[in-house]
Design a protein around this motif. Sequence first.
Motif, PDB file in Angstrom:
ATOM      1  N   ALA A  99     -17.328  -0.283   3.976  1.00 54.59           N
ATOM      2  CA  ALA A  99     -17.207  -1.149   2.798  1.00 54.59           C
ATOM      3  C   ALA A  99     -17.255  -2.628   3.153  1.00 54.59           C
ATOM      4  O   ALA A  99     -17.803  -3.441   2.412  1.00 54.59           O
ATOM      5  CB  ALA A  99     -15.902  -0.830   2.057  1.00 54.59           C
ATOM      6  N   LYS A 100     -16.692  -3.001   4.300  1.00 55.63           N
ATOM      7  CA  LYS A 100     -16.629  -4.419   4.649  1.00 55.63           C
ATOM      8  C   LYS A 100     -18.027  -5.000   4.826  1.00 55.63           C
ATOM      9  O   LYS A 100     -18.334  -6.088   4.335  1.00 55.63           O
ATOM     10  CB  LYS A 100     -15.789  -4.614   5.911  1.00 55.63           C
ATOM     11  CG  LYS A 100     -15.449  -6.066   6.192  1.00 55.63           C
ATOM     12  CD  LYS A 100     -14.605  -6.215   7.460  1.00 55.63           C
ATOM     13  CE  LYS A 100     -13.212  -5.657   7.270  1.00 55.63           C
ATOM     14  NZ  LYS A 100     -12.367  -5.831   8.471  1.00 55.63           N
ATOM     15  N   SER A 104     -15.556  -2.224  10.418  1.00 49.49           N
ATOM     16  CA  SER A 104     -16.019  -1.819   9.087  1.00 49.49           C
ATOM     17  C   SER A 104     -16.027  -0.294   9.054  1.00 49.49           C
ATOM     18  O   SER A 104     -17.073   0.355   9.032  1.00 49.49           O
ATOM     19  CB  SER A 104     -17.416  -2.378   8.800  1.00 49.49           C
ATOM     20  OG  SER A 104     -17.827  -2.079   7.470  1.00 49.49           O
ATOM     21  N   ASN A 133       0.831  -1.203   0.000  1.00 51.54           N
ATOM     22  CA  ASN A 133       0.000   0.000   0.000  1.00 51.54           C
ATOM     23  C   ASN A 133       0.868   1.257   0.000  1.00 51.54           C
ATOM     24  O   ASN A 133       0.577   2.233  -0.694  1.00 51.54           O
ATOM     25  CB  ASN A 133      -0.914  -0.012   1.223  1.00 51.54           C
ATOM     26  CG  ASN A 133      -2.178   0.795   1.001  1.00 51.54           C
ATOM     27  OD1 ASN A 133      -2.752   0.791  -0.076  1.00 51.54           O
ATOM     28  ND2 ASN A 133      -2.615   1.487   2.023  1.00 51.54           N
ATOM     29  N   GLU A 150     -11.132   1.996   5.519  1.00 59.82           N
ATOM     30  CA  GLU A 150     -10.514   0.712   5.165  1.00 59.82           C
ATOM     31  C   GLU A 150     -11.267   0.158   3.967  1.00 59.82           C
ATOM     32  O   GLU A 150     -12.444   0.464   3.753  1.00 59.82           O
ATOM     33  CB  GLU A 150     -10.555  -0.279   6.336  1.00 59.82           C
ATOM     34  CG  GLU A 150     -11.920  -0.714   6.778  1.00 59.82           C
ATOM     35  CD  GLU A 150     -11.893  -1.661   7.976  1.00 59.82           C
ATOM     36  OE1 GLU A 150     -11.157  -2.657   7.945  1.00 59.82           O
ATOM     37  OE2 GLU A 150     -12.632  -1.379   8.937  1.00 59.82           O
ATOM     38  N   ASP A 151     -10.561  -0.644   3.187  1.00 58.09           N
ATOM     39  CA  ASP A 151     -11.142  -1.198   1.963  1.00 58.09           C
ATOM     40  C   ASP A 151     -11.681  -0.101   1.057  1.00 58.09           C
ATOM     41  O   ASP A 151     -12.711  -0.257   0.395  1.00 58.09           O
ATOM     42  CB  ASP A 151     -12.267  -2.197   2.287  1.00 58.09           C
ATOM     43  CG  ASP A 151     -11.756  -3.371   3.107  1.00 58.09           C
ATOM     44  OD1 ASP A 151     -10.620  -3.782   2.885  1.00 58.09           O
ATOM     45  OD2 ASP A 151     -12.507  -3.869   3.972  1.00 58.09           O
ATOM     46  N   ASN A 166     -19.856  -5.045   1.411  1.00 60.39           N
ATOM     47  CA  ASN A 166     -19.365  -6.108   0.524  1.00 60.39           C
ATOM     48  C   ASN A 166     -19.889  -7.478   0.932  1.00 60.39           C
ATOM     49  O   ASN A 166     -20.145  -8.327   0.072  1.00 60.39           O
ATOM     50  CB  ASN A 166     -17.831  -6.111   0.504  1.00 60.39           C
ATOM     51  CG  ASN A 166     -17.271  -4.920  -0.248  1.00 60.39           C
ATOM     52  OD1 ASN A 166     -17.969  -4.299  -1.044  1.00 60.39           O
ATOM     53  ND2 ASN A 166     -16.020  -4.589   0.004  1.00 60.39           N
ATOM     54  N   ALA A 191      -5.264  -2.859   5.971  1.00 59.44           N
ATOM     55  CA  ALA A 191      -5.080  -4.248   6.416  1.00 59.44           C
ATOM     56  C   ALA A 191      -4.396  -4.320   7.778  1.00 59.44           C
ATOM     57  O   ALA A 191      -3.340  -3.736   7.985  1.00 59.44           O
ATOM     58  CB  ALA A 191      -4.253  -5.010   5.392  1.00 59.44           C
ATOM     59  N   ASN A 218      -6.094   0.315   2.008  1.00 56.08           N
ATOM     60  CA  ASN A 218      -6.786  -0.937   2.351  1.00 56.08           C
ATOM     61  C   ASN A 218      -6.960  -1.129   3.855  1.00 56.08           C
ATOM     62  O   ASN A 218      -7.868  -1.824   4.296  1.00 56.08           O
ATOM     63  CB  ASN A 218      -6.067  -2.150   1.751  1.00 56.08           C
ATOM     64  CG  ASN A 218      -4.605  -2.229   2.148  1.00 56.08           C
ATOM     65  OD1 ASN A 218      -4.274  -2.172   3.322  1.00 56.08           O
ATOM     66  ND2 ASN A 218      -3.730  -2.361   1.167  1.00 56.08           N
TER      67      ASN A 218
END
Length: 544
Positions: free
Chosen positions: A327-328, A428, A247, A432-433, A331, A440, A438
């Motif tokens: 996003a988590k 979430s 990243n 992030e994402d 998704n 992570a 990202n």
Amino acid sequence: MNRLYFTIILLLTIVSTQAQSYVLSISNYETYKSLKGKPLSDKFSNIESVKIIYSIQNQKTYFFNSTTIRLHYDFVTNYLGYDKGLEKFNSDNYSDIEKNREFLIGNLNHIKGTDKWILELAASDHMPVASIEKFYKLVETNTFIGKKLSFYLNNREHLNSYNQNKFKIPCVKSDYIFNELKYQEVVSGRNIGILKQYKIKDLDSIIPKYNEIIILDGTPETLPNVKGIIVNELQTPLSHLVILGKNRKIPIMAYTDVLNDLRIKKLLNKKVELKIESDTFYLKETSKKILQQKVFKKKKKLTLEISVTNVVDLNKISKNGINFMGAKAQNLSYLIAISKDNSFRVPECANAIPFSFYVKHIQKKSIYPLINELLNYKYTDSTKWINNQLQKIRKAIKKERIDELLISKLNEKLGSQNQFKNFRFRSSTNAEDIEGFNGAGLYESKTGIYGDSIKSFEKAIKQVWASVWNESSYWERELFGIDQKNIAMGVLVHRAFPDELANGVVITKNLFRDNFSGITVNVQKEENSVVKPNKGEICEQFSI
């Protein structure tokens, strides 16, 4: 005359090139070197490889150029006249039914810098033991390697056969290769910096400078803001060090002998250039200029929607859910929808706690003034004060009581699912994402047990909320110029798996070969972490 001369030379060049596409035997290392390429999966960075096909009909062994001819299927179609299609080729020539096979397929691998030679099949190849032994003897006979050759046991089927003493040829397991592995490219690239060495235990009190390339005696929990990193332990391919390094786009490598290498010790405290490639690295003193740290003039604004005030059922896709639950969670709702038409399982009881509950919690008098003080602090280089303030914020978030309405709603939704008592509460956030970040390994996930007074839903949620203000997450957002004023934590909730057989990470990309399609899977046994593995653990990995 000149034109004729040119034509003859061109013709000779074409013939010569074609002659090097394959050979029927390898009499010396120079021939091997002219044919070698990378294995289809770079699971070991110290391996060079030549692909092999044995045609049962022709009774010939072909060692072919593994750089110009990517796949075994390409070779049989373009050089051996095979015309039955890829699906037929795969089903016949990787099966355990010997009579269907037209070819024996493998790789002749060499561990660089050693005299170790390995015959490897695809992990999905069910070739019978008798055929493997025949293939082994053909390679042994048609190369200069002879008795130095070993067969690599890379699937459960062949390991079982080995344990039952069915093999009469030399066989090796993964440790035979791993024991020779001293260098690993984590993130390729190059950079200039002052070479410094630190101990992991000292990183809590000593902050490396941005213009340094640092050597560490292990894997750091938090990735320092530096020009490059060298660690002395091998990394799992999807560890937080790997993902965050990619990243940030800074060169990172593992070299097990780095602390004892006298050539590197002589370069300590000097300005050096570090260049990391897939199978080697270069480190040398330099007079080149160290590039200035990238400064984001405009802060990246985060989307924060707090109008949704109910726990969200992820069995229904929410419009713009990413704006109010992250996003988590959004998704997973997509994945659940896809699973209904494609018959695969997803974690049951999937819900999301939207940002609104987190925002309401941190507005309390014991919490928000601490956050406000941090965000308005002028001396952004005072790492010690900031880390101390982050700790105070986390403590305050965990101490305050949570909204009883939230717990009531969760008990109503999850308590009725009598077959499940354990639930996983996962971060979430709106940081992030997302594109360019990202996140992570920055935030935490916790388990809550329905009706349990110790591992309660409330405790799990507050621990996840508090991880917004972990040192690692705060400093990573700062580094990427993210506006911390709008950071918010949603929580993805679903059934937990207390007795895991395995856990892993799936990436819908071939991470190890450019221009090759594929899905990369990393798996750890039982509950061992892929992202933050214990020291010395190496995960299973395969590409589809």
